[in-house]
Every structure is written in structure tokens, then in C-alpha cells.
Design a protein around this motif. Structure first.
Motif, PDB file in Angstrom:
ATOM      1  N   LEU A  63       0.757  -1.155   0.039  1.00  0.00           N
ATOM      2  CA  LEU A  63       0.186   0.064  -0.150  1.00  0.00           C
ATOM      3  C   LEU A  63       1.003   1.271   0.057  1.00  0.00           C
ATOM      4  O   LEU A  63       0.535   2.278  -0.802  1.00  0.00           O
ATOM      5  CB  LEU A  63      -0.885   0.084   1.192  1.00  0.00           C
ATOM      6  CG  LEU A  63      -1.744   1.175   1.424  1.00  0.00           C
ATOM      7  CD1 LEU A  63      -2.938   1.529   0.145  1.00  0.00           C
ATOM      8  CD2 LEU A  63      -2.666   1.058   2.710  1.00  0.00           C
ATOM      9  N   ASP A  64       1.825   1.184   0.861  1.00  0.00           N
ATOM     10  CA  ASP A  64       2.853   2.513   0.876  1.00  0.00           C
ATOM     11  C   ASP A  64       3.468   2.723  -0.436  1.00  0.00           C
ATOM     12  O   ASP A  64       3.686   3.782  -0.986  1.00  0.00           O
ATOM     13  CB  ASP A  64       3.786   2.297   1.942  1.00  0.00           C
ATOM     14  CG  ASP A  64       3.181   2.214   3.559  1.00  0.00           C
ATOM     15  OD1 ASP A  64       1.942   2.671   3.570  1.00  0.00           O
ATOM     16  OD2 ASP A  64       3.778   2.027   4.325  1.00  0.00           O
ATOM     17  N   GLU A  92      -5.281   1.961  -8.208  1.00  0.00           N
ATOM     18  CA  GLU A  92      -4.553   0.817  -7.888  1.00  0.00           C
ATOM     19  C   GLU A  92      -4.422   0.962  -6.197  1.00  0.00           C
ATOM     20  O   GLU A  92      -4.306   0.065  -5.571  1.00  0.00           O
ATOM     21  CB  GLU A  92      -3.144   1.057  -8.353  1.00  0.00           C
ATOM     22  CG  GLU A  92      -3.131   0.563  -9.768  1.00  0.00           C
ATOM     23  CD  GLU A  92      -1.523   0.351 -10.393  1.00  0.00           C
ATOM     24  OE1 GLU A  92      -0.656   0.416  -9.421  1.00  0.00           O
ATOM     25  OE2 GLU A  92      -1.259   0.201 -11.495  1.00  0.00           O
ATOM     26  N   GLU A  93      -4.617   2.246  -5.695  1.00  0.00           N
ATOM     27  CA  GLU A  93      -4.652   2.386  -4.447  1.00  0.00           C
ATOM     28  C   GLU A  93      -5.854   1.775  -3.521  1.00  0.00           C
ATOM     29  O   GLU A  93      -5.819   1.151  -2.434  1.00  0.00           O
ATOM     30  CB  GLU A  93      -4.584   3.935  -3.946  1.00  0.00           C
ATOM     31  CG  GLU A  93      -4.624   4.161  -2.340  1.00  0.00           C
ATOM     32  CD  GLU A  93      -4.411   5.809  -1.902  1.00  0.00           C
ATOM     33  OE1 GLU A  93      -4.429   5.735  -0.724  1.00  0.00           O
ATOM     34  OE2 GLU A  93      -4.648   6.626  -2.840  1.00  0.00           O
ATOM     35  N   LEU A  94      -6.977   1.780  -4.501  1.00  0.00           N
ATOM     36  CA  LEU A  94      -8.111   1.103  -3.742  1.00  0.00           C
ATOM     37  C   LEU A  94      -8.015  -0.338  -3.607  1.00  0.00           C
ATOM     38  O   LEU A  94      -8.377  -0.985  -2.487  1.00  0.00           O
ATOM     39  CB  LEU A  94      -9.172   1.599  -4.805  1.00  0.00           C
ATOM     40  CG  LEU A  94      -9.621   2.844  -4.974  1.00  0.00           C
ATOM     41  CD1 LEU A  94     -10.966   3.047  -5.919  1.00  0.00           C
ATOM     42  CD2 LEU A  94     -10.117   3.371  -3.666  1.00  0.00           C
ATOM     43  N   GLN A  95      -7.411  -0.906  -4.712  1.00  0.00           N
ATOM     44  CA  GLN A  95      -7.067  -2.409  -4.486  1.00  0.00           C
ATOM     45  C   GLN A  95      -6.120  -2.784  -3.339  1.00  0.00           C
ATOM     46  O   GLN A  95      -6.460  -3.657  -2.661  1.00  0.00           O
ATOM     47  CB  GLN A  95      -6.632  -2.978  -5.683  1.00  0.00           C
ATOM     48  CG  GLN A  95      -6.532  -4.561  -5.796  1.00  0.00           C
ATOM     49  CD  GLN A  95      -7.684  -5.251  -5.642  1.00  0.00           C
ATOM     50  OE1 GLN A  95      -8.791  -5.009  -6.023  1.00  0.00           O
ATOM     51  NE2 GLN A  95      -7.693  -6.350  -4.567  1.00  0.00           N
ATOM     52  N   ALA A  96      -5.040  -1.903  -3.154  1.00  0.00           N
ATOM     53  CA  ALA A  96      -3.882  -2.072  -2.202  1.00  0.00           C
ATOM     54  C   ALA A  96      -4.634  -2.180  -0.867  1.00  0.00           C
ATOM     55  O   ALA A  96      -4.143  -2.824   0.006  1.00  0.00           O
ATOM     56  CB  ALA A  96      -2.587  -1.369  -2.539  1.00  0.00           C
ATOM     57  N   LEU A 128       0.741  -3.601  -9.806  1.00  0.00           N
ATOM     58  CA  LEU A 128       0.296  -3.932  -8.522  1.00  0.00           C
ATOM     59  C   LEU A 128      -0.292  -5.489  -8.621  1.00  0.00           C
ATOM     60  O   LEU A 128      -0.377  -6.309  -7.905  1.00  0.00           O
ATOM     61  CB  LEU A 128      -0.779  -2.973  -7.877  1.00  0.00           C
ATOM     62  CG  LEU A 128      -1.621  -3.388  -6.679  1.00  0.00           C
ATOM     63  CD1 LEU A 128      -0.691  -3.477  -5.569  1.00  0.00           C
ATOM     64  CD2 LEU A 128      -2.762  -2.580  -6.367  1.00  0.00           C
ATOM     65  N   LEU A 129      -0.719  -5.745  -9.917  1.00  0.00           N
ATOM     66  CA  LEU A 129      -1.787  -7.106  -9.866  1.00  0.00           C
ATOM     67  C   LEU A 129      -0.639  -8.368  -9.601  1.00  0.00           C
ATOM     68  O   LEU A 129      -0.716  -9.259  -9.206  1.00  0.00           O
ATOM     69  CB  LEU A 129      -2.357  -7.067 -11.026  1.00  0.00           C
ATOM     70  CG  LEU A 129      -3.392  -8.344 -11.341  1.00  0.00           C
ATOM     71  CD1 LEU A 129      -4.192  -8.920 -10.420  1.00  0.00           C
ATOM     72  CD2 LEU A 129      -3.873  -8.464 -12.730  1.00  0.00           C
ATOM     73  N   GLN A 130       0.326  -7.999 -10.413  1.00  0.00           N
ATOM     74  CA  GLN A 130       1.463  -9.164 -10.254  1.00  0.00           C
ATOM     75  C   GLN A 130       2.117  -9.239  -8.913  1.00  0.00           C
ATOM     76  O   GLN A 130       2.434 -10.321  -8.538  1.00  0.00           O
ATOM     77  CB  GLN A 130       2.600  -8.732 -11.259  1.00  0.00           C
ATOM     78  CG  GLN A 130       2.197  -8.729 -12.798  1.00  0.00           C
ATOM     79  CD  GLN A 130       3.158  -8.360 -13.693  1.00  0.00           C
ATOM     80  OE1 GLN A 130       3.413  -7.090 -13.770  1.00  0.00           O
ATOM     81  NE2 GLN A 130       3.460  -8.911 -14.818  1.00  0.00           N
ATOM     82  N   VAL A 131       2.185  -8.226  -8.284  1.00  0.00           N
ATOM     83  CA  VAL A 131       2.825  -8.269  -6.916  1.00  0.00           C
ATOM     84  C   VAL A 131       1.741  -8.864  -5.966  1.00  0.00           C
ATOM     85  O   VAL A 131       1.924  -9.988  -5.073  1.00  0.00           O
ATOM     86  CB  VAL A 131       3.119  -6.911  -6.165  1.00  0.00           C
ATOM     87  CG1 VAL A 131       3.519  -6.966  -4.666  1.00  0.00           C
ATOM     88  CG2 VAL A 131       4.164  -6.375  -7.155  1.00  0.00           C
ATOM     89  N   LEU A 132       0.235  -8.545  -6.245  1.00  0.00           N
ATOM     90  CA  LEU A 132      -0.575  -9.171  -5.442  1.00  0.00           C
ATOM     91  C   LEU A 132      -0.761 -10.654  -5.699  1.00  0.00           C
ATOM     92  O   LEU A 132      -0.892 -11.522  -4.474  1.00  0.00           O
ATOM     93  CB  LEU A 132      -1.874  -8.480  -5.579  1.00  0.00           C
ATOM     94  CG  LEU A 132      -2.233  -6.949  -5.036  1.00  0.00           C
ATOM     95  CD1 LEU A 132      -3.542  -6.336  -5.585  1.00  0.00           C
ATOM     96  CD2 LEU A 132      -1.791  -6.980  -3.655  1.00  0.00           C
TER      97      LEU A 132
END
Length: 423
Positions: free
Chosen positions: A162-163, A178-182, A381-385
């Protein structure tokens, strides 16, 4: 390390924090668990019954003291009232002995001896079952703590993502959405961590109850064991089944109970027919005069009519014995099934543990690479999640497989009658 008070668990000097090892937990259960203590009290009761039955083969000797004060009133020939008073005391020994009978005492003693053996095997089975429960609950509590640690680590990772996402958004390197998903993943991670904490608390409370800690006694920190792999059994499944049928205390207890009923049935058959006994009595009076009396009695008894009570008692014991034989047959089938299931489960859990460790190593490398790539702007972000979910899944699977393997190893020893920890 040192031992603390009556609880008997270890304390580390550096932190002065109690640490409860598996061995300590097993010792507490043996000392405090009410079910175990009850089983051993029943053994003591069976011991007393054997002594009682054995005593019938010996003479009984009683010392007696008797004091009499006799006062009688009568009327004389002159119609006057007179009194006659006599006082005296006696001391004597009274001895009786059943010299011979036609088997009643022998059958009663044989039944009591096998009944005591049955209680001993039952107590051993209760102890083994309780110790296995302690092992299982101890590992379940450690499992819950490890899963809680994974959940807390997931919160930290979600916070880091998130950070990083917020930093990239400020640098106009990522879209605002992307912040909303994180943030959603971070909040979900917090919920999972709280759920895991709840599971840890419940597992600890269950363990406390089994080992005999009161609600006012806090559960010490559990000692994590080294990852020592226990070798798989080299014996065949059939040999383990044979061993289990020969060694299982619950099976042996049922067999001894059937033997006890067999002698109870023979005793009841005797009582329903002709009985005989030869007994002797000797009385030695010491005061006020020295006197002695001897009696030798031979008694034969045949019940003519009792409404069928004695024969009904014999039939009742016979039917009970047949019922227990049928129960034993079914119990042996269950033992075979238990051993087969435990044997397959242990082998499967060993394979699970090996596969889970390989998966964990791969997931950790994948996650580290994804995080590094996101920092460099190469991953979104999706790949990291996705990598994060894979890592959490792999960590959880490895923990589950580890403790399932340890529990299944002890369980195989339990169902085959082999020694288990704490026994």
C-alpha cells in the motif's frame, strides 16, 4: 533452564518467561487430568476387590470382650419383692475358616484377577488417549501461532505494498485506482490476522483444559520444536495390523473382561446347582474361665425353588459375555481400519510436507522478485498481489503439512499400541 513451582514447566533466565514444552504439557496432564486420575482410582478399586476375594481362602480371627449386668425382679413366697443381680465379663477369641468348597471362591478370585487386569488396560488406554490429545492440541496450538504469525506478516506485506503504491501514485507512476485495491487487500489482511488470533486463543484454552491448568493460570509460551523428520515405518501394513491387535490396551482390556465374565458365569452356574462347603469354627474363652469349643460343619445345599432367580442370573451373565464378544469382534475391525487409515495418512502427510516446502521456497523467491520489480517500475500491482497470495498460501500449506505430519506420526503409534510421547 529451571523448573517453576508445581506446574513443572521451564523458564528462561534471560526473559524470566515461562516456556511450556511438550514434555511439560504431558507431565501436567498425567498429574492433573481428571479422566486419567479416575481411571487409576478404578484400578485401585479392582486391587481391593482381589484382596477381598483372596481373603476368603484364609481363616478369620476376632477378639471379643463382653460385659453383662443382669438384674431380675421376682416375688418371694411371702409376696415380697426381691431382686437378683449378676454381673460378669467374658473375653474370648473366635476363629472361623472355610476349608473346602466346590469352586465358588476360586471362580470369584479368578474373575476378580482378570477384572483387575481389564481395569489396568483400560487405565492405560485412557492415559494413551489423553496423552495423544495433549500432543494433538499442543501441535494445534503451535500451528495456530504459526498461522497467526503468517497472517501478521501478511498485514506487514500488505502495508508495504500500500505504501509503495501510494508513493508511485504521488510520482504519477501508477493510476489512482491501484490504491483502492491495495487498501482493500490491507484491510482484508487485518481481518485475517484477527481471525488467526482468535484461533490461537481458542487452541490455547483447549490445551489448558486438557493438561489441568485453571482459568486463573495463564498458558505459558509454547516451545517450538526443531524440524526433525521422523522416518516412515518400514513394516508392512499387515504386520502393523497384527501388532496393533496384539498390543492395543483397549483390545486387551476387552479380552480380560470377557475372561472375567467367563468365571463369573461358572460361579453363577454353581450357585444355581448343588453347592457344598466344609468349615471349621474354634472359640477360646479366656475369662472368667478357660474354655474352648470346636465345630466342624459340612454343608450341602440345593435350591429347590427361588422363582428362577439363580438360573436367570447365570443367563444374564452369559448373554452379557456374548454381547462383549460381539463388541470385541467389531472393535478389532475398527482397529484394522484405524491402522490402515493412520498408515496411509502418515505416508501422504510426509509427501505433503516435502511438496509444501518446495512450494514455499519457490513462492518466496517469486514474491521477492515481484516486489523488487515493482520498486523498479517493471511490475504492476496485480502481479505483486498475485505473488503475495501465492506466498501466503505456500506458508499456510507448509505449516499445515508440518503439524499434520507430526500428529499423524504419533497417531500411528497410538493405533498400533506402540509407545507414544509421555507414556
Amino acid at each position: 533452564m529451571m523448573m517453576v513451582g508445581s506446574l513443572g514447566f521451564s523458564t528462561v533466565f534471560a526473559q524470566d518467561q515461562p516456556v511450556l514444552s511438550l514434555s511439560d504439557a504431558l507431565t501436567l496432564a498425567k498429574d492433573r487430568n481428571g479422566t486419567v486420575r479416575s481411571a487409576y482410582m478404578l484400578v485401585k478399586a479392582a486391587d481391593a476387590n482381589v484382596v477381598f476375594q483372596l481373603a476368603s481362602f484364609y481363616p478369620t480371627i476376632n477378639a471379643q470382650y463382653q460385659y453383662n449386668s443382669d438384674r431380675q425382679q421376682f416375688i418371694t413366697a411371702g409376696t415380697q419383692t426381691a431382686f437378683f443381680q449378676q454381673e460378669g465379663e467374658q473375653t474370648f477369641l473366635n476363629s472361623t475358616w472355610t476349608i473346602l468348597d466346590n469352586g465358588q471362591r476360586d471362580y470369584s478370585l479368578r474373575s476378580a484377577l482378570r477384572g483387575r487386569d481389564s481395569k489396568k488396560y483400560n487405565a492405560k488406554q485412557v492415559l494413551r488417549s489423553t496423552l495423544f490429545s495433549v500432543v494433538q492440541q499442543y501441535y494445534d496450538a503451535l500451528r495456530a501461532q504459526e498461522l497467526e504469525r503468517v497472517a501478521q506478516a501478511e498485514v506487514s506485506r500488505a502495508q508495504t505494498i500500500l505504501d509503495q503504491t501510494q508513493t508511485r501514485i504521488k510520482a504519477r507512476d501508477a493510476a489512482q485506482i491501484e490504491e483502492l485495491q491495495a487498501n482493500a487487500d490491507y484491510q482484508n489482511a487485518r481481518v485475517s490476522a484477527l481471525t488467526a488470533k482468535n484461533t490461537t486463543t481458542n487452541a490455547g484454552a483447549t490445551l489448558k483444559g486438557t493438561i489441568g491448568l485453571t482459568s486463573s493460570e495463564p498458558l505459558p509460551k509454547l516451545q517450538k520444536e526443531d524440524n526433525v523428520k521422523v522416518p516412515l515405518p518400514s513394516e508392512s501394513l499387515q504386520s502393523l495390523i497384527i501388532e496393533g491387535l496384539q498390543k492395543r490396551p483397549d483390545i486387551l482390556a476387552q479380552k480380560k473382561n470377557i475372561e472375567s465374565e467367563h468365571y463369573s458365569k461358572r460361579f453363577a452356574d454353581l450357585q444355581a446347582g448343588v453347592t457344598m462347603n466344609l468349615s471349621a469354627q474354634y472359640i477360646e474363652q479366656m475369662t472368667p474361665q478357660s474354655l474352648s469349643n470346636r465345630t466342624l460343619t459340612f454343608l450341602v445345599s440345593l435350591p429347590i425353588f427361588d422363582g428362577g432367580a439363580l438360573k436367570a442370573t447365570a443367563r444374564q451373565i452369559d448373554y452379557s459375555m456374548k454381547a462383549d464378544i460381539a463388541t470385541l469382534d467389531q472393535a478389532e475391525r475398527v482397529v484394522r481400519a484405524d491402522i490402515e487409515a493412520a498408515y496411509v495418512e502418515l505416508k501422504t502427510n510426509a509427501e505433503r510436507l516435502q511438496a509444501a516446502q518446495i512450494a514455499l521456497d519457490a513462492a518466496q523467491k517469486n514474491y521477492d522478485a515481484a516486489v523488487d520489480s515493482q520498486k523498479a517500475g517493471a511490475y504492476d500491482l496485480l502481479q505483486v498481489l498475485t505473488a503475495q497470495v501465492s506466498l501466503v498460501t505456500a506458508e499456510s500449506n507448509q505449516i499445515q503439512a508440518l503439524y499434520d505430519y507430526r500428529i499423524s506420526d504419533v497417531n500411528l503409534n497410538l493405533v498400533t499400541g506402540r509407545p507414544i510421547p509421555g507414556e
